[in-house]
Design a protein around this motif. Sequence first.
Motif, short mmCIF file in Angstrom:
data_model
loop_
_atom_site.label_atom_id
_atom_site.label_comp_id
_atom_site.label_asym_id
_atom_site.label_seq_id
_atom_site.Cartn_x
_atom_site.Cartn_y
_atom_site.Cartn_z
N LYS A 433 0.83 -1.24 -0.07
CA LYS A 433 -0.01 -0.01 0.06
C LYS A 433 0.93 1.18 0.08
CE LYS A 433 -4.26 -1.64 2.24
NZ LYS A 433 -5.17 -1.72 3.30
N ARG A 434 2.01 1.11 0.81
CA ARG A 434 2.61 2.24 0.79
C ARG A 434 3.64 2.57 -0.57
NH1 ARG A 434 8.28 2.81 4.61
NH2 ARG A 434 9.47 4.20 3.49
N LEU A 435 3.88 1.65 -1.49
CA LEU A 435 4.27 1.70 -2.86
C LEU A 435 3.48 2.29 -3.45
CD1 LEU A 435 6.57 -1.35 -2.97
CD2 LEU A 435 7.37 0.79 -2.93
N ILE A 436 2.19 1.76 -3.40
CA ILE A 436 1.05 2.24 -4.50
C ILE A 436 0.93 3.73 -4.37
CG2 ILE A 436 -1.47 2.20 -4.87
CD1 ILE A 436 -1.19 -0.53 -4.51
N GLU A 437 0.83 4.21 -2.85
CA GLU A 437 0.58 5.58 -2.54
C GLU A 437 1.87 6.49 -3.09
OE1 GLU A 437 0.08 5.78 1.67
OE2 GLU A 437 -1.88 4.89 1.37
N ALA A 438 3.08 6.01 -3.04
CA ALA A 438 3.96 6.69 -3.66
C ALA A 438 4.06 6.98 -5.14
CB ALA A 438 5.15 6.01 -3.08
N LEU A 439 3.91 5.62 -5.79
CA LEU A 439 3.47 5.70 -7.23
C LEU A 439 2.57 6.69 -7.61
CD1 LEU A 439 4.18 2.16 -7.80
CD2 LEU A 439 5.92 3.73 -8.33
N ASP A 440 1.51 6.68 -7.08
CA ASP A 440 0.40 7.56 -7.63
C ASP A 440 0.70 8.81 -7.32
OD1 ASP A 440 -0.99 5.19 -8.14
OD2 ASP A 440 -2.44 5.16 -6.33
N ALA A 441 1.47 9.26 -6.26
CA ALA A 441 1.68 10.57 -5.83
C ALA A 441 3.00 11.25 -6.93
CB ALA A 441 2.47 10.81 -4.44
N GLU A 442 3.73 10.34 -7.38
CA GLU A 442 4.74 10.67 -8.30
C GLU A 442 4.05 10.95 -9.75
OE1 GLU A 442 8.10 12.02 -10.27
OE2 GLU A 442 7.54 11.83 -8.16
#
Length: 723
Positions: A433-442
């Motif tokens: 989940k943390r990675l998905i949030e980071a990818l969406d933010a970028e």
Amino acid sequence: MSQLLEAMVLRHTHRVPVPPGPAGDGAAAARQFDSALMSVGFKLSAELLERLSGTAEEAVRETAVRTLATVRAMVGDHVAHNVYFVDFPRHVPDTLDFWMRCIVGALDDHASREGVLAQLSTGTVDLLTLPGYGVYGHAYAEVLAAHDELIAAAGDRLTVLHLGGAPDDEVTALYLALAGSATPLGEEHLRDLGVLAGHCVAGPQPAEIPVRENRAVVNRVRLDAGADLLLDTVTDVLRLACALSGGDVTLIEPTRFRSMPRPVRRALLAGLDAVVAAAPAKLADVTAHREAFKRLGERLHPHEHPRWPHAAEVFAVARGERAARSLDSLVQELLGAGDVTGAVRLLAAAPGRLFRALDHLLRACRTRDERDAVVAAVERAAPQVSGRVLLSLREHLQNRTGATDGRRLFVNRLGRAWAAADTRVPLPEPERKRLIEALDAETGRRLPAPGHLLVDPAVLDVALPLSGRATTGGLGVLPRGSLSPVDGELLRFFVYWKQTRKSTDFDLSALMLDGAYRTVCWLSYTTLTQVEGEHSGDITDATHGASEFINLRLGAVRGSFIVPQVNIYDGEGFEEVEESFFGFMLRESEQQGMPFEARTVRMKSELRGPGRVALPLAFLRDGDGRWHAKWLHLYLRGTPSANQVEGNRVSVATLLRGIVERDFLTVRHLAGLLGERAAATTLWDGGAVPPGPVTYVGLARPEGLHPDSVVVTPENLRDLIPA
């Protein structure tokens, strides 16, 4: 502008460049042009019709001739689609009755009687030896006479052609769009890019060519023109050499390198020398393509050119005479020793490879600290990778929830597909989940502010084109994994092929599966009729081109899935025939018409891929009984000959399940991120469009958009992918 370039612009953009010629009264010719277009499912936009009406009549007629030829080829109407049974789909016989008629006819034929009697004495008969089997028994004109005219219906396809700009401006814009694409192009687009690059070599160039395959195609033209080459890895030089030899610039298939003139050899060696001199560590890339570099060295003769010593090092590595350990081997050594954090530190210098190794790294972690180190490294590297890599990893992660049936689907860049057992452990949920949030933010950070965002809801379930290899050239074709509604009473598939040198037999089939992916029934040359519909009959030679059709009554279909497929029974492959394409039509039962009617065609795609079985798409019925198309673009290896629907039912069902149950990243995802940056977001209902500039995302460009609007449709959907 040449007719070839004009056709490219039309195919890629659905825009007609401003026709050359003086002003005049072309209104009557323009209306005739529009009427002719509508007969094959196209139409002039109001703006284009007005422009043509004010152009000299002769210029309008010349434009009409060229445009009609292009759109007819786009939809598959440039060939005559004959059928074995002259009044198909009426009066298609029972399969066994038909075979018996063929045998009786062969016995009545003095030339074949003796051979057929000999076969009958053994208890079996080879259908291909019967003179009346597999060949047309009537001319195309007889098919025309046997069918009533198509009755127009509101649901017939109507593709609008819009007014383009000046011819040279349209060609330049298309070249810049293809060359600067953020995603790899398909085979047809790469071929067109090569032509466009040659025409535009002296004109404006893209600020960057991020995709290596595109760069190789452009470099080939630049080399011929004496321009500077765009090289920053040794693999760039290898791809260029493949392009010069007419080989595969993706490096998937081996290339047989041709003999090269001395100036070309010097240019390639100088390019290799400059790359290695600037960054000796790039010698490590040679090992990934060792055999290809060895073969290239045999053509370039680096020993004859001592002034480029660094180029000679490339071939020394390829021959194993010099060590140059790859990054991947170093990473594997560290992981084998249990040093995950060391592997992460090493991969930090190569963000793209870090992203590709993420799943492996997380599964190798033994502690939370190691998982935190992996995730933190990905977060730091995110701004340095391409938008395509960001989105590809995002799609991967949303499918790594642990909910799996134990099978894993693989599809290579050529569309060849296979399945294997999935032995991976699920990824830890907090890190996922943390990675998905980071990818969406970028991803969101890179997207432009769209102003007023206007979205056609029909495009939301279209899969993002993260690779041009996930689709094919054609009309109405969507990327693999896309879902689109299917409305109509009759669904009709068609395949056309024309052999190059030897007799070639393609077989169109349709497999019906239930909700558990079990076989219900099928239609093919071995089963000409079912409750669901009819097969048009087997054609076994395509010297002058051949067509086969399957007609389905959607309301009568048993099961939840329809899987059309094209099996190669004998002869040339999909990439060897002169031409081959597949498509489907939708019509209402009262429309009548010919077996092939251009304005009822919803999709026509080229068949150009590896393997002997093609799976272009499937049709799914939802819980409310509505049908949708699910785009596959897959090829099975099959067998060298005698491929049949009966023999590949299990593998087809397995692959279909893998595609249907995979969660593809769609336009809905990027539209949501764009909406967060938009001044306003409107779902377009098909009515009037806003008066000012908008960013429009949909299946087709609406009429009346402000000229300063940004328009994204399937033809340029790759433009949605951020750089």
